[in-house]
Design an enzyme around this catalytic site. Sequence first.
Site, PDB file in Angstrom:
ATOM      1  N   SER A 179      19.395 -34.681  33.486  1.00  0.00           N
ATOM      2  CA  SER A 179      19.792 -36.021  34.117  1.00  0.00           C
ATOM      3  C   SER A 179      18.278 -36.564  33.370  1.00  0.00           C
ATOM      4  O   SER A 179      18.945 -37.200  31.787  1.00  0.00           O
ATOM      5  CB  SER A 179      19.606 -35.813  35.199  1.00  0.00           C
ATOM      6  OG  SER A 179      19.644 -36.680  36.353  1.00  0.00           O
ATOM      7  N   THR A 180      17.782 -37.914  34.401  1.00  0.00           N
ATOM      8  CA  THR A 180      17.249 -38.410  33.719  1.00  0.00           C
ATOM      9  C   THR A 180      16.307 -37.916  32.951  1.00  0.00           C
ATOM     10  O   THR A 180      15.529 -36.706  32.981  1.00  0.00           O
ATOM     11  CB  THR A 180      16.048 -38.593  34.537  1.00  0.00           C
ATOM     12  OG1 THR A 180      16.235 -39.010  35.791  1.00  0.00           O
ATOM     13  CG2 THR A 180      15.362 -40.126  34.202  1.00  0.00           C
ATOM     14  N   HIS A 205      23.899 -36.546  33.548  1.00  0.00           N
ATOM     15  CA  HIS A 205      24.133 -37.436  34.831  1.00  0.00           C
ATOM     16  C   HIS A 205      24.760 -38.982  33.546  1.00  0.00           C
ATOM     17  O   HIS A 205      23.260 -39.163  33.626  1.00  0.00           O
ATOM     18  CB  HIS A 205      23.633 -37.619  35.680  1.00  0.00           C
ATOM     19  CG  HIS A 205      23.281 -36.125  37.031  1.00  0.00           C
ATOM     20  ND1 HIS A 205      22.559 -35.486  37.217  1.00  0.00           N
ATOM     21  CD2 HIS A 205      23.776 -34.870  36.195  1.00  0.00           C
ATOM     22  CE1 HIS A 205      22.424 -34.923  37.395  1.00  0.00           C
ATOM     23  NE2 HIS A 205      23.562 -33.952  37.064  1.00  0.00           N
ATOM     24  N   MET A 298      16.188 -35.321  37.510  1.00  0.00           N
ATOM     25  CA  MET A 298      15.793 -34.789  39.644  1.00  0.00           C
ATOM     26  C   MET A 298      16.559 -34.339  40.096  1.00  0.00           C
ATOM     27  O   MET A 298      17.697 -34.406  39.751  1.00  0.00           O
ATOM     28  CB  MET A 298      15.261 -36.605  39.461  1.00  0.00           C
ATOM     29  CG  MET A 298      14.834 -36.526  40.745  1.00  0.00           C
ATOM     30  SD  MET A 298      13.050 -37.036  40.560  1.00  0.00           S
ATOM     31  CE  MET A 298      12.845 -37.324  42.549  1.00  0.00           C
ATOM     32  N   ASP A 301      19.858 -30.522  40.530  1.00  0.00           N
ATOM     33  CA  ASP A 301      21.642 -29.764  39.965  1.00  0.00           C
ATOM     34  C   ASP A 301      21.784 -29.020  39.364  1.00  0.00           C
ATOM     35  O   ASP A 301      21.768 -28.876  38.422  1.00  0.00           O
ATOM     36  CB  ASP A 301      22.442 -31.277  39.915  1.00  0.00           C
ATOM     37  CG  ASP A 301      24.037 -31.303  39.459  1.00  0.00           C
ATOM     38  OD1 ASP A 301      24.188 -30.120  40.439  1.00  0.00           O
ATOM     39  OD2 ASP A 301      24.001 -31.948  38.855  1.00  0.00           O
TER      40      ASP A 301
END
Length: 367
Positions: A179-180, A205, A298, A301
């Site tokens: 993600s991030t 993401h 973050m 997930d």
Amino acid sequence: MSKIRTVVVDDSALVRSLLKEIINRQPDMECVGVAADPYAARELIRNLDPDVITLDVEMPRMDGLDFLEKLMRLRPMPVVMVSTLTERGAEVTLRALELGAIDFVAKPKIGVANGLQHLEHEITDKIRIAARAQVRKLPATAAPAASPAAAPAAPGTVPVRAGALGRLSTEKLIFIGASTGGTEATKEVLMQLPADSPAVVITQHMPPGFTRSYAARLDGLCRIAVKEAQDGERILPGHAYIAPGGLHLSVDRSGANYIARVQDGEPVNRHKPSVEVLFRSAARVVGPNAIGIMLTGMGADGARAMKEMRDAGSYNYVQDEATCVVFGMPREAINCGAADEVLPLQRIAPALLERLRATAGLSLNRV
């Protein structure tokens, strides 16, 4: 707790006003200044010392990328880019992430006022994440991106000749969740893989409109072929498949072949695509022939599904805290017992390749 002090940089007076309003509605943040161009922003940053800035990608007088590059060399700080949902916007945004921006928000091409209000939670969540993220300083001179043929081996990498992995590449599948900070972390892993690597299946993401450009960018940098996944296509060695923004990606079997499943559906863990969906299919369909990699991001997930992968016989690598932009998803994977090894980002691909060579085509059940 002190509020997150934010500066908004955008050439649109409407966008500046809307972002300021959105930020000031939050109890834990405040907009301490707005600027119409990077020159005005430079003075605000010097005088106000904000925690986070939001930065428009394309602006007059000085391009947003030029400003970001100077900022990350001289005074690195958390930056959330505000992008447009266009092919050009996607390309510029990906370059901004290479330069050190923490994340981005894609503003709509039309109906900006309503669109930004609709994105209030996304905007403010990303500002909060940015405020806690690890920021990296750019070197004094940014090296041009290496071509696949000339890409240097990372420290600790054992050179891999074509064909060195043999039949491993037809049996194993590598699964990556991120993600991030993950666009650059995933690139770091993929650029170290040889042309005959096992197939790689990735959920990053990312919103619709950006994953195709991201895949094309990686395809030009890596020895393996990288593409946006399509429903029903066969998953082949030497290829990486990225979940399209706004759709879930999973794997299935069709006879002796693995195939990609790209489907719509409800968000899982607030995300679509979701790492949970991909990793759960890895546990169910691939079992001990799966290799899991959890990178920076973050939230949680994919953590529970990665534990399901491990329980089904996969071998899992998790990025360590020191090299993560945000140590959220990796932390959760570690806490729930999903990790076999926790490694710095630059060591993940070499460790994976060494394990593939050592197992000589055998399934990766732990001994």
